[in-house]
Design an enzyme around this catalytic site. Structure first.
Site, PDB file in Angstrom:
ATOM      1  N   ARG A   1      -1.028   0.567 -18.439  1.00 43.62           N
ATOM      2  CA  ARG A   1      -0.688  -0.923 -17.803  1.00 43.62           C
ATOM      3  C   ARG A   1      -0.341  -1.893 -19.045  1.00 43.62           C
ATOM      4  O   ARG A   1       0.533  -2.898 -18.879  1.00 43.62           O
ATOM      5  CB  ARG A   1      -1.873  -1.309 -16.828  1.00 43.62           C
TER       6      ARG A   1
ATOM      7  N   CYS B   1      -2.211  -2.564   0.985  1.00 42.04           N
ATOM      8  CA  CYS B   1      -2.278  -3.699   0.350  1.00 42.04           C
ATOM      9  C   CYS B   1      -3.196  -4.730   0.862  1.00 42.04           C
ATOM     10  O   CYS B   1      -3.375  -4.941   2.087  1.00 42.04           O
ATOM     11  CB  CYS B   1      -1.181  -4.157   0.037  1.00 42.04           C
TER      12      CYS B   1
ATOM     13  N   HIS C   1       4.225  -5.918  -1.769  1.00 44.58           N
ATOM     14  CA  HIS C   1       4.503  -6.951  -2.688  1.00 44.58           C
ATOM     15  C   HIS C   1       5.941  -7.719  -2.531  1.00 44.58           C
ATOM     16  O   HIS C   1       6.516  -8.240  -3.523  1.00 44.58           O
ATOM     17  CB  HIS C   1       4.507  -6.248  -4.096  1.00 44.58           C
TER      18      HIS C   1
ATOM     19  N   TYR D   1       3.847 -12.476  -5.117  1.00 46.56           N
ATOM     20  CA  TYR D   1       4.761 -11.677  -5.954  1.00 46.56           C
ATOM     21  C   TYR D   1       6.187 -12.133  -6.129  1.00 46.56           C
ATOM     22  O   TYR D   1       7.122 -12.017  -6.708  1.00 46.56           O
ATOM     23  CB  TYR D   1       4.841 -10.003  -5.759  1.00 46.56           C
TER      24      TYR D   1
HETATM   25  C1  G6P Z   1      -3.118  -8.002  -5.898  1.00 41.35           C
HETATM   26  C2  G6P Z   1      -2.298  -6.854  -5.396  1.00 41.35           C
HETATM   27  C3  G6P Z   1      -3.066  -5.393  -5.920  1.00 41.35           C
HETATM   28  C4  G6P Z   1      -2.981  -5.208  -7.209  1.00 41.35           C
HETATM   29  C5  G6P Z   1      -3.853  -6.206  -7.678  1.00 41.35           C
HETATM   30  C6  G6P Z   1      -4.122  -6.252  -9.169  1.00 41.35           C
HETATM   31  O1  G6P Z   1      -4.234  -7.976  -5.255  1.00 41.35           O
HETATM   32  O2  G6P Z   1      -2.179  -6.857  -4.111  1.00 41.35           O
HETATM   33  O3  G6P Z   1      -2.083  -4.392  -5.433  1.00 41.35           O
HETATM   34  O4  G6P Z   1      -3.682  -4.095  -7.346  1.00 41.35           O
HETATM   35  O5  G6P Z   1      -3.352  -7.540  -7.287  1.00 41.35           O
HETATM   36  O6  G6P Z   1      -5.275  -6.930  -9.571  1.00 41.35           O
HETATM   37  P1  G6P Z   1      -5.672  -6.999 -11.049  1.00 41.35           P
HETATM   38  O7  G6P Z   1      -7.091  -7.629 -11.081  1.00 41.35           O
HETATM   39  O8  G6P Z   1      -6.076  -5.274 -11.468  1.00 41.35           O
HETATM   40  O9  G6P Z   1      -4.790  -7.533 -11.736  1.00 41.35           O
END
Ligand code: G6P
Length: 438
Positions: free
Chosen positions: A96, A172, A202, A256
């Site tokens: 990531r 989600c 998203h 998003y």
């Molecule tokens: C949001 C999205 C999720 C994603 C998350 C990432 O809530 O809806 O799909 O996984 O953010 O969060 P993070 O704490 O990993 O950046």
């Protein structure tokens, strides 16, 4: 369905697992899970053991007869399961970091599920989910596959198009978060409002909000434009919206959408925050280290509050509500990723969309929402095109299809930059992309 349940969670070593356990404990009366199998790969063993031990303490404290099994053997975990949930990350947070930092070198948004980062997360993840689907066919063909692995929309699209599994739901936390935010703005309990969602994962919009039989969308929009967006997710910078744009749009966009409607500002914001604290993945890595230190504490037997620093707040609520409603044939309405089947007019009936559905024991039935307003239809169609090309590239390992996916993405400014980005990301992620023969 049988009265005792077996659930297998792939990616069980995730720091989010205590959320899931808490949700299952709270619903135990109506969702009597007898066996919960937390599965992970060898590289995730340490995390699995730590979070698994916490899960066992949580269950013991709750005094319920739910057995927690920790396993590296996916087959054993899947055998005769009733539900499979997936929350794995191919390449872990290191991958990531690359997805989020390489695009920034080209002045392109670096994000986990959008733009080039989203493409590569999909390319790494789709072959693995399809492999899991093949195991499911063999070992537990009646199971419901509940996927939270990102990019959840693209993954659902790939499962629907390239596997024999039809009982799949993509989930989600976004819609639940928006709904909670709107209820707060209106100062009413969430159960009193009905929010009509339509779009893709998203890339979803709250099209209409109803309260007591009245369409209160204009009131919601007026409140939202008065202040910073109160419904932003933790992982997306809350930089506000242009009030006139938002009120004219007349729908609440998921956070998003900032990457598309405020690209230059979001890019500048990303560059500044990366210089200050690193990419979001690096921030998450620090949060995870802190979380796992807490999880190791033998006196801890509850989900720690620090987990709320992650963007996935309420994700267990979405997951547990869904499983609960399928198991009990509740026929309530939830927002999930499923086969469109005509619900969003203008999007291929066979494609995955994120819409309100009635949740029955035979799965989600999408509710018709009509065509998307013209102002957003083009963008949604572009992203669906991107998702379909990305899924095809992930399955075939075809370089040219991946290049098309990268180039048509609205966050990528030109064909040449797309080409360069593709090459650099392919090389960086080589070990997780065997289908590309690099
Ligand atoms: C949001 C999205 C999720 C994603 C998350 C990432 O809530 O809806 O799909 O996984 O953010 O969060 P993070 O704490 O990993 O950046």
């Amino acid at each position: 369905m049988k009265r005792t349940l077996k659930i297998a969670t792939i990616g069980g070593g995730s720091s989010y697992t205590p959320e899931l356990i808490e949700g299952f404990i709270n619903r135990y009366e109506e969702l009597p899970i007898r066996e919960l199998w937390l599965v992970d790969v060898e590289e995730g063993r340490e995390k699995l053991e730590i979070v698994g031990a916490l899960a066992k303490r949580m269950v013991e404290k709750a005094g319920i007869p739910m057995e927690i099994h920790l396993s590296m053997d996916r087959e054993e975990a899947l055998k005769d399961a009733d539900f499979v949930t997936t929350q794995f990350r191919v390449g872990r947070l290191e991958a990531r970091i690359l997805d989020e930092s390489i695009p920034l070198k080209y002045n392109v948004i670096g994000q986990e599920t959008n733009g080039p980062g989203g493409l590569f997360k999909g390319l790494r993840t789709i072959p693995v989910i399809l492999d899991i689907c093949r195991d499911i066919e063999r070992l537990c063909p009646d199971v419901w596959l509940v996927n939270f692995t990102n990019p959840a929309g693209m993954i659902t699209e790939a499962v629907l198009r390239y596997s024999n599994i039809t009982k799949v739901v993509g989930l989600c936390n976004g819609p639940i978060g928006i709904q909670k935010g709107i209820a707060k703005e209106l100062d009413v309990d969430m159960s009193r409002i009905y929010v009509e969602f339509a779009g893709l994962n998203h890339m979803v919009f709250a099209k209409n909000v109803y309260l007591g039989g009245k369409n209160v969308t204009p009131t919601v929009m007026a409140r939202m434009t008065k202040k910073e967006d109160g419904i932003s997710l933790k992982n997306i910078a809350d930089i506000g919206w242009d009030p006139l744009f938002l009120s004219t749009l007349g729908m609440v966009p998921i956070g998003y959408l900032r990457y598309y409607y405020q690209t230059a500002t979001m890019l500048a914001e990303q560059q500044a925050s990366v210089a200050k604290e690193g990419t979001r993945a690096e921030v998450v890595k620090r949060v995870e280290t802190e979380l796992f230190e807490l999880y190791k504490d033998l006196d801890l037997a509850a989900k720690p509050q620090q987990l709320e620093q992650r963007g996935g707040a309420y994700y267990s609520e979405a997951a547990c509500n869904l499983i609960h409603s399928i198991y009990n044939d509740k026929r309530d309405i939830q927002t999930v990723n499923t086969r469109n089947n005509g619900a969003v007019v203008g999007i291929d009936p066979d494609s995955a969309v994120e819409v309100n559905c009635v949740i029955t024991s035979h799965g989600p039935i999408p509710l018709t929402t009509g065509a998307l307003p013209i102002a957003v239809n083009g963008l949604v169609q572009s992203i669906k095109t991107f998702e379909r090309l990305a899924a095809e590239a992930a399955v075939t390992g075809d370089y040219n299809t991946a290049l098309l996916a990268m180039t048509v993405n609205p966050l990528v400014p030109s064909d040449k930059i797309a080409h360069q980005l593709l090459d650099e990301l392919l090389e960086a992620h080589q070990q997780y992309l065997p289908q590309f023969n690099i």
